[in-house]
Design an enzyme around this catalytic site. Structure first.
Site, PDB file in Angstrom:
ATOM      1  N   ASN A 156     -19.718  23.532  26.559  1.00 46.72           N
ATOM      2  CA  ASN A 156     -19.495  22.331  25.825  1.00 46.72           C
ATOM      3  C   ASN A 156     -19.800  22.477  24.273  1.00 46.72           C
ATOM      4  O   ASN A 156     -19.959  23.521  23.520  1.00 46.72           O
ATOM      5  CB  ASN A 156     -20.204  21.299  26.450  1.00 46.72           C
ATOM      6  CG  ASN A 156     -19.652  19.896  26.600  1.00 46.72           C
ATOM      7  OD1 ASN A 156     -19.167  19.326  25.667  1.00 46.72           O
ATOM      8  ND2 ASN A 156     -19.484  19.364  27.844  1.00 46.72           N
TER       9      ASN A 156
ATOM     10  N   GLU B 193     -17.110  20.144  35.675  1.00 49.60           N
ATOM     11  CA  GLU B 193     -17.826  21.254  35.141  1.00 49.60           C
ATOM     12  C   GLU B 193     -19.172  20.734  35.345  1.00 49.60           C
ATOM     13  O   GLU B 193     -19.705  20.286  34.453  1.00 49.60           O
ATOM     14  CB  GLU B 193     -17.429  21.322  33.643  1.00 49.60           C
ATOM     15  CG  GLU B 193     -15.713  21.527  33.536  1.00 49.60           C
ATOM     16  CD  GLU B 193     -15.453  21.385  31.898  1.00 49.60           C
ATOM     17  OE1 GLU B 193     -16.119  21.886  31.134  1.00 49.60           O
ATOM     18  OE2 GLU B 193     -14.802  20.455  31.567  1.00 49.60           O
TER      19      GLU B 193
ATOM     20  N   HIS C 212     -17.825  25.818  23.711  1.00 51.23           N
ATOM     21  CA  HIS C 212     -17.583  26.760  24.998  1.00 51.23           C
ATOM     22  C   HIS C 212     -18.033  28.177  24.512  1.00 51.23           C
ATOM     23  O   HIS C 212     -17.219  29.327  25.075  1.00 51.23           O
ATOM     24  CB  HIS C 212     -16.071  26.583  25.590  1.00 51.23           C
ATOM     25  CG  HIS C 212     -16.100  25.437  26.205  1.00 51.23           C
ATOM     26  ND1 HIS C 212     -17.074  24.597  27.078  1.00 51.23           N
ATOM     27  CD2 HIS C 212     -14.958  24.614  26.693  1.00 51.23           C
ATOM     28  CE1 HIS C 212     -16.599  23.620  27.622  1.00 51.23           C
ATOM     29  NE2 HIS C 212     -15.338  23.799  27.249  1.00 51.23           N
TER      30      HIS C 212
ATOM     31  N   HIS D 200     -14.834  26.257  34.617  1.00 48.98           N
ATOM     32  CA  HIS D 200     -13.837  25.491  34.082  1.00 48.98           C
ATOM     33  C   HIS D 200     -12.532  25.403  34.810  1.00 48.98           C
ATOM     34  O   HIS D 200     -11.681  25.411  34.138  1.00 48.98           O
ATOM     35  CB  HIS D 200     -13.976  25.888  32.682  1.00 48.98           C
ATOM     36  CG  HIS D 200     -13.397  24.649  31.722  1.00 48.98           C
ATOM     37  ND1 HIS D 200     -12.173  24.188  31.748  1.00 48.98           N
ATOM     38  CD2 HIS D 200     -13.928  24.194  30.569  1.00 48.98           C
ATOM     39  CE1 HIS D 200     -12.043  23.236  30.838  1.00 48.98           C
ATOM     40  NE2 HIS D 200     -13.134  23.378  30.109  1.00 48.98           N
TER      41      HIS D 200
END
Length: 362
Positions: free
Chosen positions: A91, A327, A117, A191
């Site tokens: 994130n 996620e 990420h 993901h």
């Protein structure tokens, strides 16, 4: 090709799939259960390439977006984290910066002003060591790698292991472990982009979603949490009972406008035990996906940035909202928000986390 099989427990095989841009060999691992559930994974990015699940008629179809060959996975523009293992820190991190124990660290700003990420070459853009086996819980693929001190700006050498197992309960179980030699933020997630119809030409707007959360962490203009907690009651984020994904995705709501749809962290009920996070159901095929996790949050992303320019398996164009990401993870920007659950891993600690994607029919 190498493989393992145990009678009644399924099979696990791996074979050479291609070479990464820097010349490393990449393996493709296939896990199969009696009765049809099958997962295909790549040692590039510890990626879930394909997941075949039966519909109510017993037809097996692939329910995740991705590619038929290795090469597109090495290009982020053509493969926006399809099926990826995301790390070192999933994130967004505000302005690509955080402070830890009196030191400041700078990361790549690869998502507007923010880090996203794991950086320019996060864990999804690395080759992992792989092995397959049939364990007590079922056929499994284990991926390991060492992330060196300073990789993408993160401190400490991190030893990471991700194990995918197909269990007898018709579930894909993902187990994470990590050790470090210096304090560092670690937030790992999976993901995959799910479309339970098995046909990516159809959107996920008619999928029914339940999320076991009473709050979200609302975001500002660049999708960084404000630090507040917002109740979902009376908002388009209220998925406490099953609701069509598309029912209120176009509502006049500030949070939906900022993100272009759903791209938000839901604060899950419960502690660190394995608990329900979400249920996704496609009424047409009958497929149902139940998500369980030990993580405190669930990022729900409705494929807002898919626009048909990325082509995947069989040449299919992946259009707007043709998939949904679920996620499980710690909250976005946790290194900068001390009142969020901590993502800091210290030497002598072992990170352990489990996420389960369980399939059924109704």
């Amino acid at each position: 090709m190498s493989g393992h099989e145990r009678e009644g427990a399924g099979t696990a095989t791996q074979q050479f799939w291609g070479r990464a841009p820097e010349g490393e060999d990449v393996q493709r691992c296939t896990l199969s259960l009696p009765g049809g559930l099958r997962a295909e994974l790549s040692s590039y990015g510890a990626v879930l390439v394909r997941l075949l699940a039966p519909d109510r008629e017993g037809r097996l179809e692939d329910v995740v977006l991705g590619h038929d060959t290795l090469e597109p996975y090495t290009d982020r523009a053509r493969s926006p984290y399809f099926g990826a293992t995301v790390g070192r820190c999933a994130n967004r991190i505000a302005h690509g910066r955080f402070s830890l124990r009196g030191r400041s660290y700078a990361l790549a700003q690869n998502n507007g002003p923010n880090a996203l990420h794991g950086g320019e070459r996060g864990f999804d853009q690395r080759v992992w060591a792989s092995r397959v086996f049939v364990g007590p819980d079922g056929p499994a693929a284990e991926f390991t790698r060492f992330s060196p001190d300073g990789e993408e700006g993160y401190p400490g050498t991190l030893a990471v292991q991700v194990t995918y197992t197909l269990t007898a309960q018709r579930a894909l179980q993902i187990d994470y472990q990590a050790l470090t030699d210096a304090p560092t933020p670690v937030n790992l997630t999976h993901h995959s982009y799910w479309n339970l119809t098995g046909d990516p030409r159809r959107t996920i707007l008619d999928h029914e979603l339940t999320v076991f959360a009473d709050q979200i962490t609302p975001v500002g203009a660049s999708l960084i949490p404000t630090g507040a907690f917002q109740e979902v009651a009376g908002t388009p984020f209220d998925f406490r009972l099953p609701r069509r994904v598309g029912e209120q995705i176009g509502a006049d709501d500030e949070q939906l406008r900022v993100a272009g749809g759903y791209d938000h962290n839901f604060v899950l009920r419960g502690g660190t035990e394995l608990k329900p996070a979400a249920t996704l159901h496609d009424p047409v095929s009958g497929r149902e996906l139940r998500v369980l996790t030990t993580e405190p949050g669930l990022q729900v992303y409705s494929g807002n940035f898919l626009d048909g320019t990325v082509r995947g398996k069989g040449g299919a164009a992946y259009g707007h909202r043709s998939a949904l990401c679920l996620e499980p993870q710690h909250f976005p920007d946790s290194p900068n928000q001390p009142h969020f659950p901590s993502v800091i891993l210290d030497p002598g600690q072992r990170l352990t986390s489990r996420t389960v994607y369980a399939f059924g029919i109704r």
